[in-house]
Design an enzyme around this catalytic site. Structure first.
Site, PDB file in Angstrom:
ATOM      1  N   GLY A  55       0.831  -1.204   0.000  1.00 23.03           N
ATOM      2  CA  GLY A  55       0.000   0.000   0.000  1.00 23.03           C
ATOM      3  C   GLY A  55       0.864   1.252   0.000  1.00 23.03           C
ATOM      4  CB  ALA A  56       4.260   1.723  -1.240  1.00 23.65           C
ATOM      5  N   GLY A  59      -0.929   7.933   1.274  1.00 23.24           N
ATOM      6  CA  GLY A  59      -0.964   8.178   2.715  1.00 23.24           C
ATOM      7  C   GLY A  59       0.257   7.756   3.491  1.00 23.24           C
ATOM      8  CB  ILE A  60       0.659   5.664   6.595  1.00 25.56           C
ATOM      9  CG1 ILE A  60      -0.627   6.193   7.216  1.00 25.56           C
ATOM     10  CG2 ILE A  60       1.717   5.592   7.672  1.00 25.56           C
ATOM     11  CD1 ILE A  60      -1.134   5.292   8.321  1.00 25.56           C
ATOM     12  N   GLY A  61       1.663   4.897   3.716  1.00 20.74           N
ATOM     13  CA  GLY A  61       2.571   4.050   2.950  1.00 20.74           C
ATOM     14  C   GLY A  61       3.587   4.882   2.192  1.00 20.74           C
ATOM     15  CB  SER A 193      -6.271   0.597  13.690  1.00 24.10           C
ATOM     16  OG  SER A 193      -7.131   1.547  14.287  1.00 24.10           O
ATOM     17  CE1 TYR A 223      -9.161  -0.327   8.321  1.00 17.14           C
ATOM     18  CE2 TYR A 223      -9.762   0.714  10.403  1.00 17.14           C
ATOM     19  CZ  TYR A 223      -8.843   0.507   9.387  1.00 17.14           C
ATOM     20  OH  TYR A 223      -7.617   1.119   9.437  1.00 17.14           O
TER      21      TYR A 223
END
Ligand SMILES: *[C@@H]1O[C@H](CO)[C@@H](O)[C@H](O)[C@H]1NC(C)=O
Ligand SMILES: *[C@@H]1O[C@H](CO)[C@@H](O)[C@H](O)[C@H]1NC(C)=O
Ligand SMILES: *[C@@H]1O[C@H](CO)[C@@H](O)[C@H](O)[C@H]1NC(C)=O
Length: 352
Positions: A55-56, A59-61, A193, A223
């Site tokens: 998931g790069a 966002g965070i990725g 999370s 989720y």
């Protein structure tokens, strides 16, 4: 008459603007203090090391890739959308002028894609993997139950099962690299999370085929469940690695905090029942303002788990704000459930 109106305006201003502003700013300062600092041991040199980030492209990725690139690592961007990843690579290169950034296609909605990704990676970069960051996360709108190619409920399939298979297939590589330098074990970093606390896995119906989806209004239950699965996976993986003497691999889970990136934005658009006005226009903005982190800030705990030298003896633990997250706040994590989930996952992905 005039003075009456001006004093009314002053009062209104005071109550509806000045006081709330002071409260918000004070909260922000306090929360920043509470959030903890970036660990200085993060500044280790990882040049020549190979890292995979799922998931790069977002966002965070993306921020995580940039952090590794800055430190000189060779980073494999495992992404579904290759075109988007190319833009990310150009963007990061223009700033870091460092780091080997390699895009490889990985579609976590498909186990055959996971298998071919791993085969391809191992063939091209044998015995080199030092850090695997299981970062990709899918969040579907409240009430939506989609399926992956293999017929798994999508959130569980992507967030947990595909990463389970990915990790399992890459573990021999991580072990080889860890063995080259036993004082620095290879690492698996799992971006989970805090909402795992609201999850409840039903082992008789993991795909929610029979159980009605009594979704909570704000955070989709599927989720939360997938994040609980991430944490249980971390627990059991650490236990299994410990039982192999000198496995040379450790693992960590983390909560990135309240992140103001894309995840959830799309789901908000699709939400069946809009949240109440006060929640949407008062509670959410206040929480976001006081506690929200941008992508770079959110990636710091990932970097901490990937690099901090203090963690070697804490495999299987969970972190938040670059700090150990107390057990008492993680009541849902049972070792029994972790073992059950592992066995079921092995069967579901065809590893047993
Ligand atoms: C997932 O569900 C949404 C909404 O029900 C639908 O629009 C979408 O096409 C589905 N996606 C897949 C991959 O099945
Ligand atoms: C990912 O796999 C799913 C399931 O096979 C498929 O529907 C989707 O189109 C794929 N997406 C990409 C970008 O490859
Ligand atoms: C871990 O590394 C040590 C030292 O290189 C090696 O002897 C050992 O066999 C390794 N363990 C595994 C499980 O590969």
């Amino acid at each position: 008459m005039l003075s009456c109106i001006t004093s009314f305006l002053w009062c209104a201003l005071l109550y509806f603007a000045i006081i709330p502003a002071i409260i918000l700013i004070a909260t922000r300062i306090i929360v920043k203090k509470l959030r903890g600092q970036v660990d200085p041991t993060n500044e280790v040199d990882v040049s020549g090391k190979t890292v995979i980030v799922t998931g790069a492209s977002d966002g965070i990725g993306k921020a995580t890739v940039e952090e590794f690139a800055t430190r000189g690592a060779r980073v494999i961007l495992a992404c579904r959308n290759v075109q988007k990843a190319e833009k990310v690579v150009d963007d990061i290169r223009s700033r870091t002028r460092n780091g080997e950034l390699i895009i490889m296609h990985l579609n976590l909605s498909s186990l055959s894609s996971v298998r071919s990704f791993c085969a391809d990676f191992i063939q091209k970069y044998p015995s080199s993997l030092s850090i695997l960051v299981n970062n990709a996360g899918l969040i579907n709108p409240v009430g939506v139950r989609n399926l992956t190619e293999d017929g798994f409920e999508e959130t569980f399939g992507v967030n947990h099962l595909a990463h389970f298979l990915l990790t399992d297939l890459l573990l021999p590589e991580l072990k080889k690299t860890g063995a080259q330098n036993p004082s620095e074990p290879s690492r698996v970093v799992i971006v989970s999370s805090g909402v795992h606390n609201w999850g409840a896995l039903q082992f008789h119906d993991l795909m929610y085929e029979k159980t009605p989806l009594d979704d909570w209004k704000f955070t989709p239950k599927l989720y939360c469940n997938s994040k609980l699965a991430n944490n249980l996976f971390n627990l059991e993986l650490a236990k299994r690695l410990r039982s192999e003497k000198n496995a040379n691999v450790t693992c960590y889970a983390l909560c990135p905090g309240i992140v103001t990136t894309n995840i959830g934005k799309e789901s908000a658009k699709l939400r069946a029942n809009p949240e109440p006005y006060l929640v949407k226009h008062v509670l959410f903005p206040v929480v976001k303002f006081a506690m929200g982190k941008n992508a770079k800030e959110s990636a710091q705990t990932t970097m901490f788990c990937a690099l901090s030298k203090h963690l070697s003896h804490h495999s299987g633990e969970m972190y938040r704000n670059c700090e150990f997250w107390d057990y008492s706040k993680r009541t849902k994590l049972s070792e029994e459930d972790a073992a059950t989930l592992w066995e079921m996952s092995e069967k579901l992905v065809g590893r047993k």
